[in-house]
Design a protein around this motif. Structure first.
Motif, PDB file in Angstrom:
ATOM      1  N   TYR A  85     -34.115 -14.325 -26.834  1.00 44.59           N
ATOM      2  CA  TYR A  85     -33.251 -14.010 -27.969  1.00 44.59           C
ATOM      3  C   TYR A  85     -34.104 -13.518 -29.137  1.00 44.59           C
ATOM      4  O   TYR A  85     -33.773 -12.529 -29.784  1.00 44.59           O
ATOM      5  CB  TYR A  85     -32.452 -15.240 -28.377  1.00 44.59           C
ATOM      6  N   ALA A  86     -35.215 -14.205 -29.391  1.00 41.00           N
ATOM      7  CA  ALA A  86     -36.090 -13.840 -30.502  1.00 41.00           C
ATOM      8  C   ALA A  86     -36.670 -12.434 -30.300  1.00 41.00           C
ATOM      9  O   ALA A  86     -36.841 -11.691 -31.272  1.00 41.00           O
ATOM     10  CB  ALA A  86     -37.210 -14.868 -30.651  1.00 41.00           C
ATOM     11  N   LEU A 143     -33.621 -23.536 -21.681  1.00 47.83           N
ATOM     12  CA  LEU A 143     -33.007 -23.065 -22.917  1.00 47.83           C
ATOM     13  C   LEU A 143     -34.047 -22.495 -23.872  1.00 47.83           C
ATOM     14  O   LEU A 143     -33.793 -21.514 -24.573  1.00 47.83           O
ATOM     15  CB  LEU A 143     -32.221 -24.198 -23.584  1.00 47.83           C
ATOM     16  N   VAL A 144     -35.234 -23.073 -23.895  1.00 41.64           N
ATOM     17  CA  VAL A 144     -36.306 -22.553 -24.746  1.00 41.64           C
ATOM     18  C   VAL A 144     -36.719 -21.157 -24.277  1.00 41.64           C
ATOM     19  O   VAL A 144     -36.974 -20.268 -25.091  1.00 41.64           O
ATOM     20  CB  VAL A 144     -37.508 -23.525 -24.772  1.00 41.64           C
ATOM     21  N   PHE A 189     -25.357 -21.144 -29.071  1.00 33.16           N
ATOM     22  CA  PHE A 189     -26.590 -21.381 -28.334  1.00 33.16           C
ATOM     23  C   PHE A 189     -27.414 -22.475 -29.010  1.00 33.16           C
ATOM     24  O   PHE A 189     -27.967 -23.351 -28.353  1.00 33.16           O
ATOM     25  CB  PHE A 189     -27.404 -20.085 -28.224  1.00 33.16           C
ATOM     26  N   ASP A 190     -27.480 -22.446 -30.331  1.00 31.14           N
ATOM     27  CA  ASP A 190     -28.192 -23.492 -31.070  1.00 31.14           C
ATOM     28  C   ASP A 190     -27.572 -24.863 -30.808  1.00 31.14           C
ATOM     29  O   ASP A 190     -28.280 -25.868 -30.708  1.00 31.14           O
ATOM     30  CB  ASP A 190     -28.196 -23.193 -32.566  1.00 31.14           C
ATOM     31  N   GLN A 207     -33.889 -28.498 -21.371  1.00 29.68           N
ATOM     32  CA  GLN A 207     -34.521 -27.875 -22.526  1.00 29.68           C
ATOM     33  C   GLN A 207     -35.509 -26.756 -22.183  1.00 29.68           C
ATOM     34  O   GLN A 207     -35.501 -25.729 -22.860  1.00 29.68           O
ATOM     35  CB  GLN A 207     -35.175 -28.938 -23.415  1.00 29.68           C
ATOM     36  N   GLN A 210     -34.218 -18.857 -25.528  1.00 25.77           N
ATOM     37  CA  GLN A 210     -34.378 -18.724 -26.975  1.00 25.77           C
ATOM     38  C   GLN A 210     -35.499 -17.724 -27.295  1.00 25.77           C
ATOM     39  O   GLN A 210     -35.372 -16.919 -28.213  1.00 25.77           O
ATOM     40  CB  GLN A 210     -34.697 -20.083 -27.585  1.00 25.77           C
ATOM     41  N   ARG A 211     -36.575 -17.745 -26.527  1.00 31.59           N
ATOM     42  CA  ARG A 211     -37.660 -16.772 -26.729  1.00 31.59           C
ATOM     43  C   ARG A 211     -37.152 -15.339 -26.477  1.00 31.59           C
ATOM     44  O   ARG A 211     -37.490 -14.424 -27.217  1.00 31.59           O
ATOM     45  CB  ARG A 211     -38.819 -17.078 -25.793  1.00 31.59           C
ATOM     46  N   LYS A 249     -25.213 -16.986 -31.541  1.00 32.41           N
ATOM     47  CA  LYS A 249     -26.426 -17.751 -31.853  1.00 32.41           C
ATOM     48  C   LYS A 249     -26.100 -19.207 -32.185  1.00 32.41           C
ATOM     49  O   LYS A 249     -26.780 -20.121 -31.740  1.00 32.41           O
ATOM     50  CB  LYS A 249     -27.188 -17.106 -33.008  1.00 32.41           C
ATOM     51  N   ILE A 252     -28.801 -26.082 -27.426  1.00 31.51           N
ATOM     52  CA  ILE A 252     -30.173 -26.587 -27.498  1.00 31.51           C
ATOM     53  C   ILE A 252     -30.222 -27.950 -28.190  1.00 31.51           C
ATOM     54  O   ILE A 252     -30.915 -28.860 -27.735  1.00 31.51           O
ATOM     55  CB  ILE A 252     -31.087 -25.584 -28.236  1.00 31.51           C
TER      56      ILE A 252
END
Length: 63
Positions: A59-60, A52-53, A37-38, A49, A56-57, A34, A41
């Motif tokens: 991942y969430a 990557l977003v 990955f952060d 971006q 990220q979704r 994580k 971003i």
């Protein structure tokens, strides 16, 4: 008209993406990666971006 200049990517973005690209999806989405990955971003150029977003979704959803 001159072609648009390609923006130089931040070294921390390049480093993170090289490491993440070498992993499979499960590894990329793991809690252990994580922070990496952060980093990707945080230093991503504007054109990268949206992709990557989206990751990220995903991942969430997993966590």
């Amino acid at each position: 008209m001159k072609p648009a200049k390609k923006q130089k990517q931040h070294p921390k973005f390049v480093e993170a993406m090289q490491k993440l690209s070498a992993m499979n999806e499960e590894e990329r989405l793991s809690e252990e990666n994580k922070e990496l990955f952060d980093q990707a971003i945080a230093y991503a150029p504007l054109e990268a971006q949206p992709a990557l977003v989206a990751i990220q979704r995903k991942y969430a959803e997993v966590h």
